[in-house]
Write an enzyme that holds these catalytic residues in place. Structure first.
Site, PDB file in Angstrom:
ATOM      1  N   GLN A 258       0.782  -1.316  -0.123  1.00 58.02           N
ATOM      2  CA  GLN A 258      -0.022  -0.056  -0.072  1.00 58.02           C
ATOM      3  C   GLN A 258       0.828   1.151  -0.073  1.00 58.02           C
ATOM      4  O   GLN A 258       1.337   1.441   0.827  1.00 58.02           O
ATOM      5  CB  GLN A 258      -0.928   0.002   1.169  1.00 58.02           C
ATOM      6  CG  GLN A 258      -1.931  -1.010   1.146  1.00 58.02           C
ATOM      7  CD  GLN A 258      -2.730  -1.357   2.376  1.00 58.02           C
ATOM      8  OE1 GLN A 258      -2.046  -1.669   3.359  1.00 58.02           O
ATOM      9  NE2 GLN A 258      -3.981  -1.286   2.680  1.00 58.02           N
ATOM     10  N   ARG A 288     -16.776   7.077   3.114  1.00 59.29           N
ATOM     11  CA  ARG A 288     -16.098   6.725   4.247  1.00 59.29           C
ATOM     12  C   ARG A 288     -14.471   7.182   3.762  1.00 59.29           C
ATOM     13  O   ARG A 288     -13.802   6.541   3.153  1.00 59.29           O
ATOM     14  CB  ARG A 288     -16.153   5.322   4.657  1.00 59.29           C
ATOM     15  CG  ARG A 288     -15.015   4.805   5.946  1.00 59.29           C
ATOM     16  CD  ARG A 288     -15.366   3.449   6.098  1.00 59.29           C
ATOM     17  NE  ARG A 288     -14.552   2.677   7.022  1.00 59.29           N
ATOM     18  CZ  ARG A 288     -13.307   2.672   7.004  1.00 59.29           C
ATOM     19  NH1 ARG A 288     -12.491   3.102   5.824  1.00 59.29           N
ATOM     20  NH2 ARG A 288     -12.574   2.174   8.014  1.00 59.29           N
ATOM     21  N   ASP A 290     -11.035   7.155   4.547  1.00 60.57           N
ATOM     22  CA  ASP A 290     -10.215   5.971   5.073  1.00 60.57           C
ATOM     23  C   ASP A 290      -8.852   6.845   5.456  1.00 60.57           C
ATOM     24  O   ASP A 290      -8.271   7.515   4.985  1.00 60.57           O
ATOM     25  CB  ASP A 290      -9.917   4.639   4.102  1.00 60.57           C
ATOM     26  CG  ASP A 290      -9.064   3.700   4.845  1.00 60.57           C
ATOM     27  OD1 ASP A 290      -9.412   3.177   5.648  1.00 60.57           O
ATOM     28  OD2 ASP A 290      -7.762   3.640   4.129  1.00 60.57           O
ATOM     29  N   GLU A 332     -12.675   8.469   9.262  1.00 61.51           N
ATOM     30  CA  GLU A 332     -12.430   7.317   9.783  1.00 61.51           C
ATOM     31  C   GLU A 332     -10.929   7.609  10.449  1.00 61.51           C
ATOM     32  O   GLU A 332      -9.789   7.501  10.147  1.00 61.51           O
ATOM     33  CB  GLU A 332     -12.168   6.316   8.922  1.00 61.51           C
ATOM     34  CG  GLU A 332     -11.800   4.724   9.744  1.00 61.51           C
ATOM     35  CD  GLU A 332     -10.235   4.560   9.554  1.00 61.51           C
ATOM     36  OE1 GLU A 332     -10.176   3.388  10.439  1.00 61.51           O
ATOM     37  OE2 GLU A 332      -9.548   4.822   8.956  1.00 61.51           O
TER      38      GLU A 332
HETATM   39  C1  OTU Z   1      -8.196   1.723   7.985  1.00 58.80           C
HETATM   40  O1  OTU Z   1      -7.897   1.448   9.511  1.00 58.80           O
HETATM   41  C2  OTU Z   1      -9.012   0.401   7.695  1.00 58.80           C
HETATM   42  O2  OTU Z   1     -10.254   0.578   8.345  1.00 58.80           O
HETATM   43  C3  OTU Z   1      -8.174  -0.893   7.683  1.00 58.80           C
HETATM   44  O3  OTU Z   1      -9.000  -1.832   7.602  1.00 58.80           O
HETATM   45  C4  OTU Z   1      -7.119  -0.551   6.692  1.00 58.80           C
HETATM   46  O4  OTU Z   1      -6.246  -1.807   7.086  1.00 58.80           O
HETATM   47  C5  OTU Z   1      -6.253   0.702   6.874  1.00 58.80           C
HETATM   48  O5  OTU Z   1      -7.048   1.779   7.125  1.00 58.80           O
HETATM   49  C6  OTU Z   1      -5.380   0.917   5.648  1.00 58.80           C
HETATM   50  O6  OTU Z   1      -6.288   1.090   4.679  1.00 58.80           O
HETATM   51  O7  OTU Z   1      -4.852   1.571  11.138  1.00 58.80           O
HETATM   52  O8  OTU Z   1      -5.707  -0.903  12.183  1.00 58.80           O
HETATM   53  O9  OTU Z   1      -6.683   6.512  12.236  1.00 58.80           O
HETATM   54  O10 OTU Z   1      -6.160   3.648  12.552  1.00 58.80           O
HETATM   55  O11 OTU Z   1      -7.015   3.842   9.288  1.00 58.80           O
HETATM   56  C7  OTU Z   1      -6.607  -0.057  11.347  1.00 58.80           C
HETATM   57  C8  OTU Z   1      -6.980   5.561  11.236  1.00 58.80           C
HETATM   58  C9  OTU Z   1      -5.880   1.066  10.892  1.00 58.80           C
HETATM   59  C10 OTU Z   1      -6.373   4.280  11.325  1.00 58.80           C
HETATM   60  C11 OTU Z   1      -6.917   3.611  10.200  1.00 58.80           C
HETATM   61  C12 OTU Z   1      -6.624   2.290   9.743  1.00 58.80           C
END
Ligand code: OTU
Length: 647
Positions: A258, A288, A290, A332
């Site tokens: 990524q 959402r 991300d 998020e």
């Molecule tokens: C998000 O989460 C998603 O919900 C995850 O499923 C992904 O793996 C990740 O992004 C990468 O796209 O660290 O443990 O403050 O905590 O973005 C999950 C935001 C993550 C992060 C969050 C991240």
């Protein structure tokens, strides 16, 4: 950089003239006026946000012109139906606060195999009252390990296993016509290493290398890395990955595949704005956002929650408000409590996950005390005007113990030791534990750890069933309904992780799958069990008890204006095991009480009187009239929604 109103007007006129020349046929359309009005209104915001970040670029106005073309193109492609919804939402911009939203989230493949089959599940969702459905990333992504879809190879193509982009459009339209809004992810911090841009970058194309953050030497990367937190330390320490063919270090906050995008490059911003508008036109109503905290990097900082991250989101928001005002943003940001709310605003993210309450609901179940929950919510539940929380107990991700250290100290809790206790508790290492969860990303350097597991397994159902203990089964069911009782009534949009309503347990089979075994989050990403769902219709089943409990919460919300959209006030009910809050409108006042102890508890009558309540109350959860002469008695883990007789 600040620009005067006059300069702003001049720029707007230049841009308008440019668009009118470029799209002579568009200005004759009757709906052009709507677009032009929104552009005029929001352009100053957009311009100022962009100037803040890109103003020093010599070709700023060139990029601005390209961006406006992208916006006009996207608006022209928007269907008449979506344009009409835009007009409707402009008249009612806070539609997401109306209280009618009941959220659910699911992986399309795990819930329904593919998009076509998903449409066949609409009756199940409607039965549950769902009006907002978050489909976990459905985009094209690398074969095998793809971070559950969060490594996106194309924002315009659907994973062929799930269907086509046409199927997605049709699905969104079908859901819309059935009163369900579609929520999709905008994974805008990074792309997968198989995205066209990444492929070109790997082939040596310097333009596309400029889309990412690449360094020639380890030392250069280290200058940033010394201040960064490792997000997935189990997978790889740090935040960079070496590309030996390129001899470069690529910034990869999450997994090695990524690649973080370089938002210092205005071309990247424009390109991603185009992808965002493409999604808007597919029929997304909630986007959402991300991983918002990570989108801007600055040497010498931890590269999280920087002011420029907010500026970027506000710029995206301004674009959406002009082109597709029916779409709102959900933040998020799973970060420190002080930072979460900074992403909320009608000009930034209108709604946000509420990870603090999520973590503290679990904290309260473990400690059997609502002390920290009450204290933190009293301080932090209020949201900016026009905004709403998305309240949830589990998602596809892990649980992190993201409470504020000072909040904990305020109520006499040692934050560090408490986090360790909570992790031990939920992975079943503590003697008082009812939970069966698993560790996620234990970081040996910091001692931090997170927890995975389904709601039911973390609430004790898995253990109780294995031990065939009817009393413990009863308590587990109560725990599930108690924490959802709170998410449904405290204010905001409740979000169900589908499967919770039928008590789905952990799925350990991920350990046998090479692409998943290193990621314990798959423990709770289980195929939806439709056979189990059927059991909800049969008498004396656990599934029926749970499902009926959820239906009751849905009905209560829809039938009580105060629960749907009243003001929230956290109160002290005079018992540390009990969380209490009022939901109030000018017509109605409701007191909700949640007993987190697995013992009976009492709320003293004088305290109720002090809170303005009478002796006789009606609990609409139990369907009972209660006389609280000396005290109000609560059963273990009971959730009450109390109304006054006579209104
Ligand atoms: C998000 O989460 C998603 O919900 C995850 O499923 C992904 O793996 C990740 O992004 C990468 O796209 O660290 O443990 O403050 O905590 O973005 C999950 C935001 C993550 C992060 C969050 C991240």
């Amino acid at each position: 950089m600040v620009i005067s109103n006059k300069q702003c007007d001049v720029t707007l006129r230049r841009m308008q003239a440019h668009l009118e020349k470029r799209y002579p046929q568009a200005i004759d359309l009757p709906e052009w006026e709507g677009f032009a009005i929104r552009l005029k209104e929001t352009f100053p915001t957009l311009l100022n946000e962009l100037l803040t970040i890109y103003g020093h670029h010599f070709d700023f106005y060139y990029h601005l012109e390209r961006l406006l073309e992208t916006m006009a193109d996207a608006w022209l492609e928007r269907t008449p139906e979506w344009k009409s919804i835009d007009v409707m939402r402009e008249a009612d911009p806070s539609w997401y606060q109306s209280g009618h939203l009941i959220g659910a989230m699911a992986y399309v493949d795990l819930f329904a195999d593919d998009l076509l089959n998903l449409q066949a599940k609409i009756p199940y969702l409607k039965e549950l009252g769902v009006t907002y459905l978050h489909l976990m990333p459905i985009y094209k992504s690398p074969e095998g390990d793809d971070d559950g879809g969060y490594a996106v190879s194309s924002y315009r193509e659907v994973d062929p296993k799930l269907g086509t982009i046409e199927d997605l459009r049709n699905t969104a339209a079908e859901f819309r016509s059935q009163g369900i809004s579609i929520v999709l992810d905008f994974v805008f911090n990074h792309t997968s290493d198989e995205h066209e841009w990444a492929k070109k970058a790997r082939e040596g194309d310097e333009t596309y290398q400029g889309y990412y953050l690449m360094f020639d030497s380890r030392d250069e990367a280290l200058e940033y890395e010394v201040n960064l937190r490792s997000i997935f330390p189990d997978e790889r320490p740090g935040s960079f990955t070496y590309m030996n063919r390129l001899k470069k270090w690529v910034w990869t906050t999450f997994h090695t595949y990524q690649w973080d995008l370089n938002y210092r490059n205005p071309e990247v911003f424009n390109a991603m704005a185009e992808e965002m508008l493409f999604l808007a036109n597919v029929g997304v109503e909630v986007l959402r956002m991300d991983a918002v905290p990570f989108v801007w990097k600055q040497k010498g900082t931890n590269c999280e929650n920087l002011p420029e991250a907010h500026t970027l989101i506000r710029a995206f928001n301004a674009i959406a408000r002009i082109v597709a005002p029916s779409m709102v943003f959900k933040s998020e940001a799973i970060v420190a409590p002080d930072e979460i709310q900074k992403y909320m605003g009608t000009d930034e993210c209108q709604i946000s996950y509420n990870p603090l309450m999520m973590a503290l609901l679990w904290e309260s179940l473990a400690t059997r005390s609502a002390k920290l929950l009450r204290h933190s919510l009293a301080k932090r539940f209020a949201v900016p005007e026009g905004c709403a929380w998305v309240n949830y107990v589990r998602s596809h991700d892990d649980i992190g113990w993201g409470f504020d250290n000072h909040d904990a100290l305020d109520v006499g809790i040692d934050p560090h030791g408490h986090r360790k206790f909570l992790t031990d508790f939920y992975v079943g290492r503590h003697e008082s534990s009812f939970a069966r969860g698993e560790l996620f990303q234990e970081d040996p350097t910091t001692g931090d750890a997170r927890v995975c597991g389904t709601t039911a397994s973390l609430c004790g159902l898995e253990k109780a069933l294995a031990e065939n203990d009817p009393e413990e089964i009863e308590l587990a069911v109560r725990r599930i309904l108690l924490i959802h009782g709170v998410t449904f009534t405290i204010g905001g949009i409740p979000l169900i992780y589908l499967g919770e309503e039928i008590g789905m347990l952990n799925d350990h089979s991920y350990r046998e799958d090479l692409d998943k075994e290193g990621d314990a989050r798959w423990l709770h990403r289980t195929p939806f069990d439709w056979k189990k769902a059927e059991e909800r219709t049969e008498d004396d089943t656990l599934e029926k008890t749970l499902h009926t409990g959820f239906l009751k919460l849905v009905q209560m919300r829809l039938n009580n204006a105060a629960l749907a959209r009243g003001e929230t006030e956290i109160v002290d009910p005079g018992n540390e095991h009990v969380l209490g809050y009022f939901r109030t409108t000018s017509e109605q006042s409701i007191l909700c009480l949640a007993n987190f102890s697995d013992q009976p508890q009492v709320v003293p009558a004088p305290r109720l009187r002090q809170l303005g309540l009478k002796k006789v109350l009606v609990d609409i959860i139990a369907g009972q009239t209660i006389v609280a002469a000396k005290q109000l008695e609560m059963e273990p883990l009971q959730f009450m929604v109390l109304l006054r007789q006579g209104g």
